[in-house]
Motif scaffolding. Structure first.
Motif, PDB file in Angstrom:
ATOM      1  N   GLY A   1       0.782  -1.225   0.000  1.00 32.43           N
ATOM      2  CA  GLY A   1       0.000   0.000   0.000  1.00 32.43           C
ATOM      3  C   GLY A   1       0.819   1.282   0.000  1.00 32.43           C
ATOM      4  N   LYS A   2       1.014   1.853  -1.144  1.00 33.25           N
ATOM      5  CA  LYS A   2       1.917   3.005  -1.178  1.00 33.25           C
ATOM      6  C   LYS A   2       1.335   4.202  -0.434  1.00 33.25           C
ATOM      7  CE  LYS A   2       0.556   4.149  -5.910  1.00 33.25           C
ATOM      8  NZ  LYS A   2       1.030   4.534  -7.227  1.00 33.25           N
ATOM      9  N   TYR A   3       0.025   4.202  -0.198  1.00 32.25           N
ATOM     10  CA  TYR A   3      -0.555   5.344   0.512  1.00 32.25           C
ATOM     11  C   TYR A   3      -0.439   5.198   2.018  1.00 32.25           C
ATOM     12  CZ  TYR A   3      -2.442   6.513  -3.991  1.00 32.25           C
ATOM     13  OH  TYR A   3      -2.550   6.825  -5.309  1.00 32.25           O
ATOM     14  N   ALA A   4      -0.162   3.963   2.430  1.00 29.61           N
ATOM     15  CA  ALA A   4      -0.157   3.723   3.866  1.00 29.61           C
ATOM     16  C   ALA A   4       0.995   4.449   4.566  1.00 29.61           C
ATOM     17  CB  ALA A   4      -0.057   2.225   4.140  1.00 29.61           C
ATOM     18  N   LYS A   5       2.077   4.669   3.824  1.00 21.83           N
ATOM     19  CA  LYS A   5       3.253   5.242   4.465  1.00 21.83           C
ATOM     20  C   LYS A   5       3.154   6.738   4.697  1.00 21.83           C
ATOM     21  CE  LYS A   5       6.525   1.748   3.003  1.00 21.83           C
ATOM     22  NZ  LYS A   5       7.217   1.361   1.786  1.00 21.83           N
ATOM     23  N   SER A   6       2.591   7.442   3.745  1.00 15.91           N
ATOM     24  CA  SER A   6       2.529   8.896   3.929  1.00 15.91           C
ATOM     25  C   SER A   6       1.196   9.268   4.551  1.00 15.91           C
ATOM     26  CB  SER A   6       2.721   9.609   2.595  1.00 15.91           C
ATOM     27  OG  SER A   6       1.708   9.242   1.703  1.00 15.91           O
ATOM     28  N   ALA A   7       1.286   9.856   5.710  1.00 17.88           N
ATOM     29  CA  ALA A   7       0.068  10.178   6.444  1.00 17.88           C
ATOM     30  C   ALA A   7      -0.537  11.483   5.965  1.00 17.88           C
ATOM     31  CB  ALA A   7       0.359  10.248   7.932  1.00 17.88           C
ATOM     32  N   SER A   8       0.232  12.265   5.259  1.00 18.54           N
ATOM     33  CA  SER A   8      -0.267  13.585   4.880  1.00 18.54           C
ATOM     34  C   SER A   8      -0.109  13.807   3.383  1.00 18.54           C
ATOM     35  CB  SER A   8       0.502  14.647   5.661  1.00 18.54           C
ATOM     36  OG  SER A   8       0.004  15.922   5.361  1.00 18.54           O
ATOM     37  N   HIS A   9      -1.163  14.200   2.738  1.00 23.71           N
ATOM     38  CA  HIS A   9      -1.095  14.511   1.319  1.00 23.71           C
ATOM     39  C   HIS A   9      -1.572  15.944   1.141  1.00 23.71           C
ATOM     40  CE1 HIS A   9      -1.495  10.123   1.290  1.00 23.71           C
ATOM     41  NE2 HIS A   9      -2.596  10.308   1.978  1.00 23.71           N
ATOM     42  N   HIS A  10      -0.978  16.613   0.199  1.00 20.82           N
ATOM     43  CA  HIS A  10      -1.443  17.969  -0.070  1.00 20.82           C
ATOM     44  C   HIS A  10      -2.267  17.987  -1.352  1.00 20.82           C
ATOM     45  CE1 HIS A  10       0.715  20.166   3.050  1.00 20.82           C
ATOM     46  NE2 HIS A  10       1.518  19.136   2.991  1.00 20.82           N
ATOM     47  N   VAL A  11      -3.402  18.558  -1.247  1.00 24.50           N
ATOM     48  CA  VAL A  11      -4.229  18.725  -2.425  1.00 24.50           C
ATOM     49  C   VAL A  11      -4.584  20.196  -2.527  1.00 24.50           C
ATOM     50  CG1 VAL A  11      -5.197  16.405  -2.436  1.00 24.50           C
ATOM     51  CG2 VAL A  11      -6.311  18.179  -1.097  1.00 24.50           C
ATOM     52  N   THR A  12      -4.809  20.639  -3.715  1.00 21.67           N
ATOM     53  CA  THR A  12      -5.135  22.043  -3.885  1.00 21.67           C
ATOM     54  C   THR A  12      -6.612  22.174  -4.208  1.00 21.67           C
ATOM     55  OG1 THR A  12      -2.911  22.451  -4.632  1.00 21.67           O
ATOM     56  CG2 THR A  12      -4.521  24.141  -5.113  1.00 21.67           C
ATOM     57  N   ASP A  13      -7.285  22.904  -3.382  1.00 23.41           N
ATOM     58  CA  ASP A  13      -8.706  23.133  -3.558  1.00 23.41           C
ATOM     59  C   ASP A  13      -8.856  24.570  -4.032  1.00 23.41           C
ATOM     60  OD1 ASP A  13     -11.406  23.356  -3.393  1.00 23.41           O
ATOM     61  OD2 ASP A  13     -11.458  23.520  -1.204  1.00 23.41           O
ATOM     62  N   ALA A  14      -9.146  24.725  -5.321  1.00 22.02           N
ATOM     63  CA  ALA A  14      -9.173  26.059  -5.929  1.00 22.02           C
ATOM     64  C   ALA A  14      -7.854  26.752  -5.611  1.00 22.02           C
ATOM     65  CB  ALA A  14     -10.369  26.853  -5.440  1.00 22.02           C
ATOM     66  N   ASP A  15      -7.888  27.930  -5.007  1.00 25.66           N
ATOM     67  CA  ASP A  15      -6.616  28.600  -4.753  1.00 25.66           C
ATOM     68  C   ASP A  15      -6.187  28.455  -3.295  1.00 25.66           C
ATOM     69  OD1 ASP A  15      -7.916  31.998  -4.548  1.00 25.66           O
ATOM     70  OD2 ASP A  15      -8.736  30.059  -3.965  1.00 25.66           O
ATOM     71  N   GLU A  16      -6.938  27.695  -2.535  1.00 28.76           N
ATOM     72  CA  GLU A  16      -6.565  27.516  -1.140  1.00 28.76           C
ATOM     73  C   GLU A  16      -6.016  26.116  -0.927  1.00 28.76           C
ATOM     74  OE1 GLU A  16      -9.116  29.544   1.984  1.00 28.76           O
ATOM     75  OE2 GLU A  16     -10.529  29.051   0.405  1.00 28.76           O
ATOM     76  N   GLU A  17      -4.954  26.061  -0.189  1.00 25.48           N
ATOM     77  CA  GLU A  17      -4.350  24.761   0.025  1.00 25.48           C
ATOM     78  C   GLU A  17      -4.991  24.059   1.215  1.00 25.48           C
ATOM     79  OE1 GLU A  17      -0.097  23.129   1.314  1.00 25.48           O
ATOM     80  OE2 GLU A  17      -0.080  24.336  -0.507  1.00 25.48           O
ATOM     81  N   VAL A  18      -5.456  22.872   0.971  1.00 24.59           N
ATOM     82  CA  VAL A  18      -6.023  22.048   2.027  1.00 24.59           C
ATOM     83  C   VAL A  18      -5.171  20.789   2.078  1.00 24.59           C
ATOM     84  CG1 VAL A  18      -8.050  20.808   2.830  1.00 24.59           C
ATOM     85  CG2 VAL A  18      -8.329  22.870   1.463  1.00 24.59           C
ATOM     86  N   SER A  19      -4.800  20.368   3.246  1.00 32.06           N
ATOM     87  CA  SER A  19      -4.090  19.102   3.272  1.00 32.06           C
ATOM     88  C   SER A  19      -4.917  18.057   4.006  1.00 32.06           C
ATOM     89  CB  SER A  19      -2.691  19.242   3.843  1.00 32.06           C
ATOM     90  OG  SER A  19      -2.711  19.891   5.066  1.00 32.06           O
ATOM     91  N   VAL A  20      -4.559  16.840   3.789  1.00 32.75           N
ATOM     92  CA  VAL A  20      -5.329  15.709   4.282  1.00 32.75           C
ATOM     93  C   VAL A  20      -4.455  14.893   5.223  1.00 32.75           C
ATOM     94  CG1 VAL A  20      -6.538  13.610   3.599  1.00 32.75           C
ATOM     95  CG2 VAL A  20      -6.651  15.632   2.141  1.00 32.75           C
ATOM     96  N   THR A  21      -4.994  14.567   6.367  1.00 31.70           N
ATOM     97  CA  THR A  21      -4.277  13.716   7.317  1.00 31.70           C
ATOM     98  C   THR A  21      -5.142  12.509   7.627  1.00 31.70           C
ATOM     99  OG1 THR A  21      -3.054  15.536   8.335  1.00 31.70           O
ATOM    100  CG2 THR A  21      -3.377  13.589   9.686  1.00 31.70           C
ATOM    101  N   GLU A  22      -4.506  11.373   7.706  1.00 31.90           N
ATOM    102  CA  GLU A  22      -5.249  10.162   8.024  1.00 31.90           C
ATOM    103  C   GLU A  22      -5.270   9.928   9.531  1.00 31.90           C
ATOM    104  OE1 GLU A  22      -3.567   6.982   5.779  1.00 31.90           O
ATOM    105  OE2 GLU A  22      -4.137   7.860   3.857  1.00 31.90           O
ATOM    106  N   TYR A  23      -6.386   9.423  10.000  1.00 34.40           N
ATOM    107  CA  TYR A  23      -6.461   9.033  11.405  1.00 34.40           C
ATOM    108  C   TYR A  23      -6.872   7.568  11.472  1.00 34.40           C
ATOM    109  CZ  TYR A  23     -11.566   9.267  11.101  1.00 34.40           C
ATOM    110  OH  TYR A  23     -12.873   9.031  10.759  1.00 34.40           O
TER     111      TYR A  23
END
Ligand code: ZN
Length: 177
Positions: free
Chosen positions: A94-116
C-alpha cells in the motif's frame, strides 16, 4: 494530546490551547522552548467519516541562526485547513499507507489531508509537524535578514518540493515565422 473523533459533536468543537492551558507545553517544547503559543482550532464532522480542522497557530520557534549562530525566535503564523480521513487500508505494501499527509489544492486555497485511525486524531503530533514545517531549513536571524544582507541569503522556500518542468518551456525561443 489525542482527540477522540467519535466524541466530536455534530456542530463541532472548539479548542483553545496556550501555555496557560498547558496541554501542549511538553509536546511543543523541543520546537518553541518556553515561548508562548496561541492555537485556536475548530474540529467538526464533514460527513460520517471525515472531519475538518480549521484554525490558527501563532507562536515562535526557538532557532539558531544558520549564518551568525545566535539564538533567536522565529515567528510562526499559520492557518490550519485540514481534512481528516480514516486510514485507507491498502493491504500488501500500500503506497498510501506510508505517507500520512497529502497535499491537495482546492481552488486557490491549500487544504491538506491527514489520516487518522481508531477514531483518534493526535492533535499534538499534528500541530508539532505543522509548526516544524513552517521553519526554513536554514533559518536566519533578523540581523542577517537586513535588506543589505538579503541578496546573498535568499533561500528557496519551495526547496525540496519537486520542481515540475513547464512543458512549454522547451518552446520558448522557437521563432515561428
Ligand atoms: Zn544571524
Amino acid at each position: 494530546m489525542k482527540i477522540k473523533l467519535n466524541e466530536i459533536p455534530e456542530d463541532g468543537r472548539q479548542y483553545s490551547l496556550n501555555r496557560e492551558t498547558a496541554e501542549l507545553n511538553g509536546t511543543l517544547e523541543d520546537l518553541i522552548s518556553q515561548n508562548d503559543y496561541k492555537i485556536s482550532l475548530d474540529i467538526r464532522p464533514l460527513n460520517s467519516r471525515d472531519f475538518t480542522v480549521n484554525g490558527q497557530v501563532s507562536t515562535k520557534t526557538h532557532e539558531q541562526c544558520s549564518r551568525c549562530g545566535q539564538d533567536f525566535n522565529f515567528g510562526v503564523e499559520k492557518t490550519i485547513r485540514e481534512i481528516l480521513i480514516p486510514t485507507q487500508e491498502q493491504g500488501r505494501t500500500g503506497k498510501y499507507a506510508k505517507s500520512a499527509s497529502h497535499h491537495v489544492t482546492d481552488a486557490d486555497e491549500e487544504v491538506s489531508v491527514t489520516e487518522y485511525s481508531k477514531q483518534q486524531f493526535d492533535l499534538g503530533e499534528f500541530l508539532h509537524e505543522a509548526i516544524a514545517l513552517e521553519v526554513p531549513f536554514n533559518p536566519f536571524c533578523d540581523d542577517c535578514l537586513q535588506p543589505e544582507n538579503n541578496k546573498a541569503f535568499i533561500y528557496d522556500e519551495k526547496m525540496g518540493e519537486e520542481q515540475k518542468p513547464n512543458p512549454f518551456s522547451a518552446l520558448k525561443g522557437i521563432k515561428i515565422d
